[in-house]
Design an enzyme around this catalytic site. Structure first.
Site, PDB file in Angstrom:
ATOM      1  N   VAL A  32       0.907  -1.149   0.000  1.00 58.83           N
ATOM      2  CA  VAL A  32       0.000   0.000   0.000  1.00 58.83           C
ATOM      3  C   VAL A  32       0.947   1.200   0.000  1.00 58.83           C
ATOM      4  O   VAL A  32       1.544   1.525   1.028  1.00 58.83           O
ATOM      5  CB  VAL A  32      -0.946  -0.010   1.218  1.00 58.83           C
ATOM      6  CG1 VAL A  32      -1.762   1.270   1.281  1.00 58.83           C
ATOM      7  CG2 VAL A  32      -1.866  -1.234   1.165  1.00 58.83           C
ATOM      8  N   PRO A  33       1.140   1.819  -1.158  1.00 56.75           N
ATOM      9  CA  PRO A  33       2.276   2.713  -1.385  1.00 56.75           C
ATOM     10  C   PRO A  33       2.186   4.105  -0.743  1.00 56.75           C
ATOM     11  O   PRO A  33       2.084   5.120  -1.428  1.00 56.75           O
ATOM     12  CB  PRO A  33       2.325   2.804  -2.910  1.00 56.75           C
ATOM     13  CG  PRO A  33       0.902   2.649  -3.324  1.00 56.75           C
ATOM     14  CD  PRO A  33       0.311   1.659  -2.353  1.00 56.75           C
ATOM     15  N   CYS A  34       2.298   4.150   0.554  1.00 53.90           N
ATOM     16  CA  CYS A  34       2.264   5.428   1.267  1.00 53.90           C
ATOM     17  C   CYS A  34       3.492   6.284   0.951  1.00 53.90           C
ATOM     18  O   CYS A  34       3.471   7.496   1.165  1.00 53.90           O
ATOM     19  CB  CYS A  34       2.102   5.210   2.764  1.00 53.90           C
ATOM     20  SG  CYS A  34       3.297   4.090   3.487  1.00 53.90           S
ATOM     21  N   HIS A  35       4.545   5.672   0.409  1.00 53.37           N
ATOM     22  CA  HIS A  35       5.739   6.437   0.046  1.00 53.37           C
ATOM     23  C   HIS A  35       5.474   7.384  -1.116  1.00 53.37           C
ATOM     24  O   HIS A  35       6.242   8.308  -1.349  1.00 53.37           O
ATOM     25  CB  HIS A  35       6.908   5.493  -0.290  1.00 53.37           C
ATOM     26  CG  HIS A  35       6.641   4.578  -1.446  1.00 53.37           C
ATOM     27  ND1 HIS A  35       5.945   3.386  -1.303  1.00 53.37           N
ATOM     28  CD2 HIS A  35       6.965   4.678  -2.757  1.00 53.37           C
ATOM     29  CE1 HIS A  35       5.868   2.793  -2.487  1.00 53.37           C
ATOM     30  NE2 HIS A  35       6.469   3.555  -3.378  1.00 53.37           N
ATOM     31  N   ARG A  36       4.370   7.207  -1.821  1.00 56.33           N
ATOM     32  CA  ARG A  36       4.046   8.048  -2.973  1.00 56.33           C
ATOM     33  C   ARG A  36       3.319   9.337  -2.581  1.00 56.33           C
ATOM     34  O   ARG A  36       2.895  10.090  -3.444  1.00 56.33           O
ATOM     35  CB  ARG A  36       3.200   7.263  -3.970  1.00 56.33           C
ATOM     36  CG  ARG A  36       3.938   6.084  -4.576  1.00 56.33           C
ATOM     37  CD  ARG A  36       3.081   5.291  -5.531  1.00 56.33           C
ATOM     38  NE  ARG A  36       3.782   4.067  -5.919  1.00 56.33           N
ATOM     39  CZ  ARG A  36       3.173   2.974  -6.354  1.00 56.33           C
ATOM     40  NH1 ARG A  36       1.852   2.941  -6.458  1.00 56.33           N
ATOM     41  NH2 ARG A  36       3.875   1.903  -6.671  1.00 56.33           N
TER      42      ARG A  36
END
Length: 187
Positions: free
Chosen positions: A144-148
């Site tokens: 779940v790409p929270c780094h984006r």
């Protein structure tokens, strides 16, 4: 007895600890310099809270469940052979957190957006700080790409694995990382 499957995954951003229930991947932890036994003890305590039981009632089993699929997909991601994940997830949060996490999965590979964008996407345009809090509680970072998600004006703010890892993930995906970390970053 509740069962949690786990595995350690060496990666370009450091060792990851993956955890899964029978239903799916439930946690990814970044290496925090703990010894393997300490990490597993911490995982058992967390799982006990998840299941509402004591840590002693949690059985930790290496491999199994969706762990092999998660390992394979993450390895492909780090080799730039995968841009989306299909491993089943078993994440629990408040309804608000789950809406935020779902919105995060809709951010395309190699792109970024702001906390404000996510707040608008979930129909809560004034909940920018709450979106930041939900992002911070994302139990399966990378998948779940929270780094984006970036702060105001494209600044990098907060990341569970640390800002150097966030930057490394964005560079891996080919996102234009051309911003600096401000002294007093805002969401």
């Amino acid at each position: 007895m509740s069962v949690i499957y786990y595995e350690y995954l060496p990666s370009p951003i450091g060792r990851l600890l993956l955890a899964a229930t029978e239903r799916g991947l439930c946690r990814i932890d970044f290496d925090e310099g703990l010894e393997m036994g300490e990490e597993l003890e911490s995982l058992a305590v967390w799982a006990g809270k998840l299941y509402g039981v004591s840590a002693a009632s949690v059985e930790l089993v290496r491999g199994g469940g969706s762990i092999p699929q998660a390992v394979e997909e993450l390895e492909e991601y780090f080799r730039r052979e995968r841009t989306a994940f299909s491993v089943p997830l078993d994440v629990k949060g408040t309804p608000f957190q789950e809406r935020v996490w779902q919105a995060l999965t809709e951010i395309p590979y190699g792109t970024v957006c702001s906390y404000k964008d996510i707040a608008g996407r979930i129909g809560s345009p004034k909940a920018v700080r709450a979106v930041g809090g939900a992002n911070n509680r994302n139990p399966v970072a990378i998948i779940v790409p929270c780094h984006r998600v970036l702060g105001a004006a494209g600044h990098m703010v907060g990341y569970g694995g640390g800002l150097p890892i966030k930057e490394a993930l964005l560079r891996l995906e080919g996102a234009a990382v051309r911003y600096t970390i401000p002294q007093e970053a805002s969401l």
